[in-house]
Design an enzyme around this catalytic site. Structure first.
Site, PDB file in Angstrom:
ATOM      1  N   TYR A  99       0.844  -1.200   0.000  1.00 35.11           N
ATOM      2  CA  TYR A  99       0.000   0.000   0.000  1.00 35.11           C
ATOM      3  C   TYR A  99       0.878   1.249   0.000  1.00 35.11           C
ATOM      4  CZ  TYR A  99      -3.743  -3.285   1.265  1.00 35.11           C
ATOM      5  OH  TYR A  99      -4.641  -4.334   1.284  1.00 35.11           O
ATOM      6  N   PRO A 245     -15.577  -4.167   2.210  1.00 30.29           N
ATOM      7  CA  PRO A 245     -16.820  -4.469   2.930  1.00 30.29           C
ATOM      8  C   PRO A 245     -17.978  -3.556   2.547  1.00 30.29           C
ATOM      9  CG  PRO A 245     -15.243  -3.372   4.383  1.00 30.29           C
ATOM     10  CD  PRO A 245     -14.495  -3.724   3.124  1.00 30.29           C
ATOM     11  N   PRO A 251     -22.340   3.226  -3.418  1.00 28.68           N
ATOM     12  CA  PRO A 251     -23.744   2.924  -3.120  1.00 28.68           C
ATOM     13  C   PRO A 251     -24.391   2.201  -4.296  1.00 28.68           C
ATOM     14  CG  PRO A 251     -23.283   5.295  -2.913  1.00 28.68           C
ATOM     15  CD  PRO A 251     -22.046   4.658  -3.441  1.00 28.68           C
ATOM     16  N   LEU A 254     -23.672  -1.472  -3.942  1.00 32.18           N
ATOM     17  CA  LEU A 254     -24.421  -2.027  -2.802  1.00 32.18           C
ATOM     18  C   LEU A 254     -25.897  -2.148  -3.149  1.00 32.18           C
ATOM     19  CD1 LEU A 254     -22.785  -0.092   0.195  1.00 32.18           C
ATOM     20  CD2 LEU A 254     -22.456  -2.501  -0.415  1.00 32.18           C
TER      21      LEU A 254
HETATM   22  N1  LIG Z   1      -6.372  -8.449   0.570  1.00 26.73           N
HETATM   23  C1  LIG Z   1      -6.632  -7.751  -0.502  1.00 26.73           C
HETATM   24  O1  LIG Z   1      -6.335  -8.164  -1.635  1.00 26.73           O
HETATM   25  C2  LIG Z   1      -7.266  -6.421  -0.347  1.00 26.73           C
HETATM   26  C3  LIG Z   1      -7.751  -5.716  -1.476  1.00 26.73           C
HETATM   27  C4  LIG Z   1      -8.359  -4.482  -1.255  1.00 26.73           C
HETATM   28  C5  LIG Z   1      -8.472  -3.962   0.027  1.00 26.73           C
HETATM   29  N2  LIG Z   1      -7.972  -4.660   1.086  1.00 26.73           N
HETATM   30  C6  LIG Z   1      -8.089  -4.164   2.482  1.00 26.73           C
HETATM   31  O2  LIG Z   1      -9.472  -3.965   2.744  1.00 26.73           O
HETATM   32  C7  LIG Z   1      -9.690  -2.632   3.190  1.00 26.73           C
HETATM   33  C8  LIG Z   1     -11.048  -2.176   2.742  1.00 26.73           C
HETATM   34  O3  LIG Z   1     -11.184  -2.318   1.332  1.00 26.73           O
HETATM   35  P1  LIG Z   1     -11.379  -1.076   0.364  1.00 26.73           P
HETATM   36  O4  LIG Z   1     -10.760   0.134   0.965  1.00 26.73           O
HETATM   37  O5  LIG Z   1     -10.947  -1.472  -0.976  1.00 26.73           O
HETATM   38  O6  LIG Z   1     -12.955  -0.947   0.258  1.00 26.73           O
HETATM   39  P2  LIG Z   1     -14.117  -0.410   1.233  1.00 26.73           P
HETATM   40  O7  LIG Z   1     -13.677  -0.384   2.631  1.00 26.73           O
HETATM   41  O8  LIG Z   1     -15.327  -1.197   0.862  1.00 26.73           O
HETATM   42  O9  LIG Z   1     -14.371   1.075   0.698  1.00 26.73           O
HETATM   43  C9  LIG Z   1     -13.419   2.079   0.842  1.00 26.73           C
HETATM   44  C10 LIG Z   1     -13.886   3.290   0.047  1.00 26.73           C
HETATM   45  O10 LIG Z   1     -15.117   3.745   0.557  1.00 26.73           O
HETATM   46  C11 LIG Z   1     -15.060   5.131   0.880  1.00 26.73           C
HETATM   47  N3  LIG Z   1     -15.766   5.286   2.158  1.00 26.73           N
HETATM   48  C12 LIG Z   1     -15.453   4.716   3.349  1.00 26.73           C
HETATM   49  N4  LIG Z   1     -16.347   5.058   4.292  1.00 26.73           N
HETATM   50  C13 LIG Z   1     -17.254   5.864   3.684  1.00 26.73           C
HETATM   51  C14 LIG Z   1     -18.415   6.545   4.134  1.00 26.73           C
HETATM   52  N5  LIG Z   1     -18.819   6.433   5.395  1.00 26.73           N
HETATM   53  N6  LIG Z   1     -19.101   7.312   3.225  1.00 26.73           N
HETATM   54  C15 LIG Z   1     -18.694   7.408   1.943  1.00 26.73           C
HETATM   55  N7  LIG Z   1     -17.582   6.777   1.461  1.00 26.73           N
HETATM   56  C16 LIG Z   1     -16.881   6.013   2.317  1.00 26.73           C
HETATM   57  C17 LIG Z   1     -13.601   5.480   0.982  1.00 26.73           C
HETATM   58  O11 LIG Z   1     -13.385   6.771   0.469  1.00 26.73           O
HETATM   59  P3  LIG Z   1     -12.892   7.960   1.450  1.00 26.73           P
HETATM   60  O12 LIG Z   1     -11.439   7.769   1.637  1.00 26.73           O
HETATM   61  O13 LIG Z   1     -13.242   9.185   0.688  1.00 26.73           O
HETATM   62  O14 LIG Z   1     -13.680   7.822   2.715  1.00 26.73           O
HETATM   63  C18 LIG Z   1     -12.917   4.440   0.110  1.00 26.73           C
HETATM   64  O15 LIG Z   1     -12.700   4.907  -1.184  1.00 26.73           O
HETATM   65  C19 LIG Z   1      -8.518  -1.850   2.603  1.00 26.73           C
HETATM   66  O16 LIG Z   1      -8.293  -0.641   3.285  1.00 26.73           O
HETATM   67  C20 LIG Z   1      -7.394  -2.843   2.740  1.00 26.73           C
HETATM   68  O17 LIG Z   1      -6.891  -2.803   4.068  1.00 26.73           O
HETATM   69  C21 LIG Z   1      -7.389  -5.875   0.911  1.00 26.73           C
END
Ligand SMILES: NC(=O)c1ccc[n+]([C@@H]2O[C@H](COP(=O)([O-])OP(=O)(O)OC[C@H]3O[C@@H](n4cnc5c(N)ncnc54)[C@H](OP(=O)(O)O)[C@@H]3O)[C@@H](O)[C@H]2O)c1
Length: 321
Positions: A99, A245, A251, A254
């Site tokens: 990251y 998640p 949205p 989802l």
């Molecule tokens: N193992 C893997 O291959 C893998 C792959 C991807 C991710 N991950 C891990 O999983 C975590 C979560 O996944 P993700 O970040 O891809 O997806 P996520 O948690 O489903 O969504 C994150 C996105 O949602 C936005 N967001 C978060 N809270 C919000 C809210 N209350 N209202 C509006 N927008 C919101 C964020 O933007 P803002 O910054 O503008 O809030 C961000 O762009 C990552 O941080 C990482 O640690 C692992």
């Protein structure tokens, strides 16, 4: 092999009961008079049988630049997000050397070291980054060794509580990659091993090499491809850490799910956002679930963590599937 199994009751109360025997009565009384932080409302789970964490984690991928590359637009806000997460009771932070690369781990150390007692930093190795939005698997034992040792240094840790193999490298048998991580564990550099982006069959192969305590796969209300892996985790006492998640903050995604009407109804009934409803559904779906919503903003973090207190009725859960 890890044979610990979850029951819903164990997950909700196990950590609390386990800790009560370890603290002095006056300390326990003081702790009881302190209001529980918001993340604690999700209940706890034990990773690997000995790491008790609140089931509301934080994903630290979004505190980097665009394309998960380079420095974040607002580094001060990124550090505030990390500190606020801990204040809110989040004690499980997911990151990876990839990251940034390196940026997320470095910011975690800058913002949180010396780490509060009980904070679990779960990092990963096995992906390299040629450029923005580009991810290339590297599961060679030598690379994993170097990656793990570099993460230890960046995070200023003597041992990583949970080290996850980020992605299988199609050029390297997974047994070779996992075997090297097991050696690092024997050397005391890793406490527990997890895997990421694994199928049920791949998980079984990894578990034949060494105990695996967690799986991190994409999973949300609109994408349940890993439901079979979740079922194995639940049955076998492994933590299941759903990435994306809240469908990456979309949205539209989802609400495109088969359960979209029920999700909207849930959000409306509880007066919460659709993101909060999606997190609450994950928490209710399985006691093995440890969601790690990611954000670069304190306001979004507070909204996401507040979802820990939402309780779904049996009929709401049934409607969401
Ligand atoms: N193992 C893997 O291959 C893998 C792959 C991807 C991710 N991950 C891990 O999983 C975590 C979560 O996944 P993700 O970040 O891809 O997806 P996520 O948690 O489903 O969504 C994150 C996105 O949602 C936005 N967001 C978060 N809270 C919000 C809210 N209350 N209202 C509006 N927008 C919101 C964020 O933007 P803002 O910054 O503008 O809030 C961000 O762009 C990552 O941080 C990482 O640690 C692992």
């Amino acid at each position: 092999m890890d044979t610990q199994r979850w029951t819903r009751r164990q997950v909700l109360v196990g950590g609390v009961i386990g800790m009560a025997g370890l603290v002095a009565p006056r300390e326990a009384a003081r702790a009881q008079s302190r209001p529980a932080p918001p993340a604690a409302a999700a209940g706890t789970l034990k990773i690997g049988g000995d790491l008790t964490v609140n089931r509301m984690g934080f994903g630290a991928m979004r505190i980097t630049g665009s394309g998960i590359w380079g420095e974040p637009k607002d580094a001060a806000e990124a550090r505030r997000v990390l500190r606020r997460a801990v204040e809110l009771g989040v004690d499980f932070v997911d990151t990876a050397d990839a990251y940034g690369p390196q940026v997320s781990e470095r910011l975690i150390a800058e913002a949180l070291h010396p780490y509060p007692q009980g904070l679990v930093i779960a990092t990963k190795g096995g992906l390299v980054r040629p450029g923005p939005s580009s991810w290339v698997p590297d599961g060679r034992p030598q690379h994993l060794r170097e990656a793990c040792e570099a993460s230890l240094k960046r995070l200023q840790l003597a041992r990583i509580d949970l080290y996850q193999f980020h992605h299988i490298d199609p050029k390297v048998p997974l047994e070779d990659s996992i075997g090297e991580l097991a050696r690092l564990q024997k050397e005391g550099k890793i406490r527990h091993l997890g895997v990421s982006n694994f199928t049920v069959e791949e998980l079984a192969r990894a578990r034949r090499v060494t105990p695996i305590v967690s799986v991190q796969n994409r999973y949300n209300i609109a994408d349940r491809t890993s439901a079979d892996v979740l079922a194995v985790c639940e049955r076998e006492g492994l933590a299941f850490i759903p990435w994306a998640p809240i469908a990456r903050g979309s949205p539209d995604i989802l609400e495109s799910s088969a359960a979209s009407k029920a999700l909207e109804a849930l959000a409306k009934a509880h007066g919460v956002s659709v993101f909060q409803a999606a997190i609450a559904w994950l928490l209710a779906k399985s006691p093995a679930m440890l969601p790690i919503p990611g954000t670069s903003s304190v306001a979004h973090l507070e909204e996401d963590v507040a979802a820990a207190r939402i309780r779904l009725s049996a009929s709401e859960l049934a409607a969401l599937g």
